[in-house]
Design a protein around this motif. Structure first.
Motif, mmCIF file in Angstrom:
data_model
loop_
_atom_site.group_PDB
_atom_site.id
_atom_site.type_symbol
_atom_site.label_atom_id
_atom_site.label_comp_id
_atom_site.label_asym_id
_atom_site.label_seq_id
_atom_site.Cartn_x
_atom_site.Cartn_y
_atom_site.Cartn_z
ATOM 1 N N MET A 60 30.628 3.757 21.761
ATOM 2 C CA MET A 60 29.671 4.794 21.347
ATOM 3 C C MET A 60 30.171 5.477 20.083
ATOM 4 O O MET A 60 31.351 5.747 19.930
ATOM 5 C CB MET A 60 29.475 5.822 22.461
ATOM 6 C CG MET A 60 28.469 6.921 22.118
ATOM 7 S SD MET A 60 28.240 8.070 23.497
ATOM 8 C CE MET A 60 27.441 6.986 24.666
ATOM 9 N N SER A 61 29.239 5.739 19.146
ATOM 10 C CA SER A 61 29.621 6.372 17.893
ATOM 11 C C SER A 61 30.063 7.818 18.117
ATOM 12 O O SER A 61 29.428 8.563 18.866
ATOM 13 C CB SER A 61 28.428 6.337 16.919
ATOM 14 O OG SER A 61 28.732 7.031 15.740
ATOM 15 N N GLN A 62 31.148 8.173 17.492
ATOM 16 C CA GLN A 62 31.624 9.555 17.558
ATOM 17 C C GLN A 62 30.964 10.349 16.440
ATOM 18 O O GLN A 62 30.866 9.881 15.315
ATOM 19 C CB GLN A 62 33.144 9.577 17.408
ATOM 20 C CG GLN A 62 33.764 10.961 17.574
ATOM 21 C CD GLN A 62 35.237 10.946 17.224
ATOM 22 O OE1 GLN A 62 35.656 10.226 16.333
ATOM 23 N NE2 GLN A 62 36.018 11.752 17.923
ATOM 24 N N ASP A 63 30.479 11.554 16.747
ATOM 25 C CA ASP A 63 29.831 12.378 15.736
ATOM 26 C C ASP A 63 30.900 12.997 14.856
ATOM 27 O O ASP A 63 31.604 13.934 15.267
ATOM 28 C CB ASP A 63 28.988 13.470 16.405
ATOM 29 C CG ASP A 63 28.222 14.287 15.381
ATOM 30 O OD1 ASP A 63 27.999 13.782 14.259
ATOM 31 O OD2 ASP A 63 27.865 15.437 15.689
ATOM 32 N N VAL A 64 31.038 12.479 13.663
ATOM 33 C CA VAL A 64 32.046 12.959 12.716
ATOM 34 C C VAL A 64 31.361 13.227 11.385
ATOM 35 O O VAL A 64 30.214 12.856 11.154
ATOM 36 C CB VAL A 64 33.185 11.928 12.533
ATOM 37 C CG1 VAL A 64 33.879 11.634 13.863
ATOM 38 C CG2 VAL A 64 32.651 10.634 11.930
ATOM 39 N N LEU A 65 32.091 13.868 10.476
ATOM 40 C CA LEU A 65 31.517 14.236 9.181
ATOM 41 C C LEU A 65 31.598 13.116 8.160
ATOM 42 O O LEU A 65 30.696 12.943 7.338
ATOM 43 C CB LEU A 65 32.222 15.486 8.645
ATOM 44 C CG LEU A 65 32.057 16.747 9.502
ATOM 45 C CD1 LEU A 65 32.809 17.918 8.872
ATOM 46 C CD2 LEU A 65 30.583 17.099 9.672
ATOM 47 N N LEU A 66 32.699 12.364 8.172
ATOM 48 C CA LEU A 66 32.850 11.277 7.207
ATOM 49 C C LEU A 66 31.734 10.254 7.410
ATOM 50 O O LEU A 66 31.408 9.893 8.546
ATOM 51 C CB LEU A 66 34.212 10.608 7.395
ATOM 52 C CG LEU A 66 34.622 9.609 6.299
ATOM 53 C CD1 LEU A 66 34.786 10.312 4.968
ATOM 54 C CD2 LEU A 66 35.920 8.898 6.690
ATOM 55 N N GLY A 67 31.158 9.826 6.311
ATOM 56 C CA GLY A 67 30.042 8.894 6.384
ATOM 57 C C GLY A 67 28.690 9.554 6.240
ATOM 58 O O GLY A 67 27.677 8.876 6.049
ATOM 59 N N LYS A 68 28.655 10.896 6.326
ATOM 60 C CA LYS A 68 27.399 11.620 6.141
ATOM 61 C C LYS A 68 27.125 11.826 4.654
ATOM 62 O O LYS A 68 28.043 11.999 3.853
ATOM 63 C CB LYS A 68 27.429 12.979 6.848
ATOM 64 C CG LYS A 68 27.485 12.895 8.377
ATOM 65 C CD LYS A 68 27.417 14.278 8.998
ATOM 66 C CE LYS A 68 27.560 14.233 10.516
ATOM 67 N NZ LYS A 68 26.437 13.525 11.155
ATOM 68 N N SER A 69 25.865 11.819 4.284
ATOM 69 C CA SER A 69 25.447 12.041 2.901
ATOM 70 C C SER A 69 25.454 13.528 2.577
ATOM 71 O O SER A 69 25.617 14.378 3.468
ATOM 72 C CB SER A 69 24.042 11.480 2.691
ATOM 73 O OG SER A 69 23.099 12.207 3.482
ATOM 74 N N LEU A 70 25.256 13.868 1.304
ATOM 75 C CA LEU A 70 25.190 15.274 0.899
ATOM 76 C C LEU A 70 24.087 16.030 1.627
ATOM 77 O O LEU A 70 24.347 17.136 2.149
ATOM 78 C CB LEU A 70 25.007 15.383 -0.621
ATOM 79 C CG LEU A 70 24.834 16.792 -1.184
ATOM 80 C CD1 LEU A 70 26.004 17.687 -0.801
ATOM 81 C CD2 LEU A 70 24.668 16.730 -2.710
ATOM 82 N N PRO A 71 22.859 15.507 1.719
ATOM 83 C CA PRO A 71 21.835 16.228 2.485
ATOM 84 C C PRO A 71 22.220 16.415 3.959
ATOM 85 O O PRO A 71 21.955 17.476 4.538
ATOM 86 C CB PRO A 71 20.596 15.329 2.343
ATOM 87 C CG PRO A 71 20.804 14.595 1.060
ATOM 88 C CD PRO A 71 22.279 14.341 1.007
ATOM 89 N N GLU A 72 22.839 15.398 4.553
ATOM 90 C CA GLU A 72 23.234 15.504 5.954
ATOM 91 C C GLU A 72 24.330 16.548 6.135
ATOM 92 O O GLU A 72 24.309 17.335 7.094
ATOM 93 C CB GLU A 72 23.710 14.144 6.465
ATOM 94 C CG GLU A 72 22.594 13.123 6.628
ATOM 95 C CD GLU A 72 23.114 11.738 6.940
ATOM 96 O OE1 GLU A 72 22.388 10.983 7.622
ATOM 97 O OE2 GLU A 72 24.229 11.388 6.489
#
Length: 346
Positions: free
Chosen positions: A1-13
Motif C-alpha cells: 500500500m502506498s504511504q502518504d508522503v510529500l516527496l513526489g507531490k507536485s507544486l499544486p498538490e
C-alpha cells in the motif's frame, strides 16, 4: 500500500497540503523548494516555516530513505543500499563521468523476470516501488555527490514496465520537479506484453531500451524464462509499433555471455532480425556474479560480434559496465550484503 508522503507531490498538490495544515498558500512554494532543491529529510528542517508548525508536523513523513550501506569503486562509481520506510533494501548507483552524473535507479524491490544471469532475478520479487521511492534514489545520489544529476536510467532492480504507473509518475516528477530533461531519462525493459504500446501512447521523449539478449525465441527463453510469455516476433512487432507511434528509435540491450549468445551465427541472426529497424544496439560484456557460471567473452569475440552487426549496417556500441569493484551488477551488492548480514537486510 502506498504511504502518504510529500516527496513526489507536485507544486499544486503541496500547496493544497500546506493550506490544509493551516498555512498560507505561498508556503507551498517554499515547501516545494526545500523538498526538491534543498533535499530535506524532515519537515522540522524547513527553517523558514513557523517553529510551532515545524514541531507539530515533525513526524509527518517526507518520503526519504536512509543510506544503509555504500561502496565506491576506483572509477568513482558509488553503489548504495537504501533502507525504505518498511525496512526493505533497494539498490541504486551513481555513475560519474567528466561531464555528467548518471543515476541507475531501481523500480522494484527484487524482480519477477528471473533472468538467469541477473543477481536481482535470483533474489525474487518483493514489491513495487512507489514514485517517491524512485525519486528519492536520485536525490540521495545528488546529495552524496554534491552534484546535480544529469541523467537517470531505469536499469536497476526490477522490471519498469511491470510497475508502469509508478514509473511514469516518477518520470514526470524527475522531469518537472527535479528538472531533468526527458531526453536524459532511459527506461529499460525485458518486455511485458502490451506495456510497450501503453508506454508509447504517453508520447514521452525518453530513451527506450529493450533487453533482447538473444536473436531468437528459443535462446531467449533459455536465459530469460519469462520470455515464454512473450514470443520474440511479437516483442519486435510491438517495438516497431513503438517507433511508429513515437518516431523515436529503440535501443536494444544485448548482454554477451561467453559461449551462450556471442557466436558469429548469433550476430548474423540478430542483424537479420533488426534489419530496417530504427534502432541502436548496445553490446554489454557480461558482468559476472557468483550465483551463476556465465562468463564474459574475450575482446576478440566481442569485436567480431560488433563487426558483423556493422557489416549488416546495424548501429552498434560496446558498453562496458562501470564500478565492477563495487559489485555494480544489478542486485549484486544487495545479494552479497544479504549473505553477509542476513539479520539486517530484508
Amino acid at each position: 500500500m502506498s504511504q502518504d508522503v510529500l516527496l513526489g507531490k507536485s507544486l499544486p498538490e503541496l500547496t493544497h497540503w500546506v493550506e490544509a495544515t493551516g498555512q498560507p498558500s505561498y508556503r507551498g512554494k517554499q515547501l516545494y523548494d526545500w523538498l526538491y532543491n534543498k533535499g530535506i529529510h524532515r519537515l522540522d528542517e524547513i527553517t523558514v516555516f513557523p517553529k510551532a508548525w515545524r514541531a507539530e508536523m515533525a513526524a509527518y513523513p517526507v518520503g526519504r530513505s536512509q543510506i544503509h550501506h555504500h561502496r565506491t569503486a576506483p572509477d568513482g562509481t558509488r553503489k548504495y543500499l537504501l533502507k525504505l520506510h518498511d525496512g526493505l533494501i533497494v539498490e541504486t548507483v551513481g555513475i560519474p563521468t567528466e561531464k555528467r552524473l548518471t543515476v541507475c535507479v531501481s523500480s522494484q524491490v527484487g524482480c519477477a523476470m528471473a533472468c538467469d544471469f541477473c543477481a536481482t532475478g535470483k533474489s525474487g520479487f518483493t514489491r513495487h516501488l512507489q514514485a517517491h521511492e524512485i525519486i528519492d534514489q536520485v536525490l540521495t545520489v545528488q546529495e552524496d555527490f554534491q552534484q546535480r544529476v544529469s541523467h537517470v536510467v531505469f536499469m536497476g532492480m526490477g522490471e519498469p514496465l511491470a510497475n508502469l504507473d509508478q514509473v511514469l509518475k516518477s518520470v514526470y516528477g524527475l522531469n518537472q520537479d527535479i528538472g531533468i530533461g526527458q531526453r536524459s531519462l532511459t527506461i529499460s525493459t525485458v518486455g511485458v506484453p502490451g506495456k510497450i504500446r501503453e508506454l508509447a501512447d504517453h508520447y514521452l521523449q525518453i530513451t527506450f531500451a529493450v533487453s533482447l539478449h538473444a536473436p531468437n525465441q528459443h535462446l531467449r527463453e533459455s536465459i530469460i524464462p519469462t520470455a515464454s510469455h512473450y514470443p520474440f516476433q511479437e516483442l519486435l512487432d510491438e517495438c516497431r509499433e513503438y517507433v511508429a507511434i513515437t518516431h523515436r528509435r529503440i535501443s536494444f540491450e544485448y548482454i554477451l555471455l561467453a559461449g551462450v549468445n556471442d557466436l558469429p551465427d548469433h550476430a548474423t541472426e540478430l542483424a537479420k532480425q533488426l534489419k530496417g529497424f530504427q534502432s541502436h544496439v548496445n553490446l554489454i560484456p557480461y558482468n559476472p556474479i557468483t550465483e551463476v557460471p556465465f562468463q564474459r567473452p574475450g575482446k576478440k569475440r566481442i569485436n567480431v560480434f560488433k563487426q558483423i552487426l556493422q557489416d549488416h549496417k546495424i548501429a552498434v556500441t560496446v558498453r562496458y559496465s562501470k564500478g565492477l569493484e563495487a559489485d555494480a551488477a544489478c542486485g549484486q551488492l544487495r545479494s552479497n550484503f544479504r549473505r553477509s548480514a542476513p539479520a539486517t537486510v530484508k
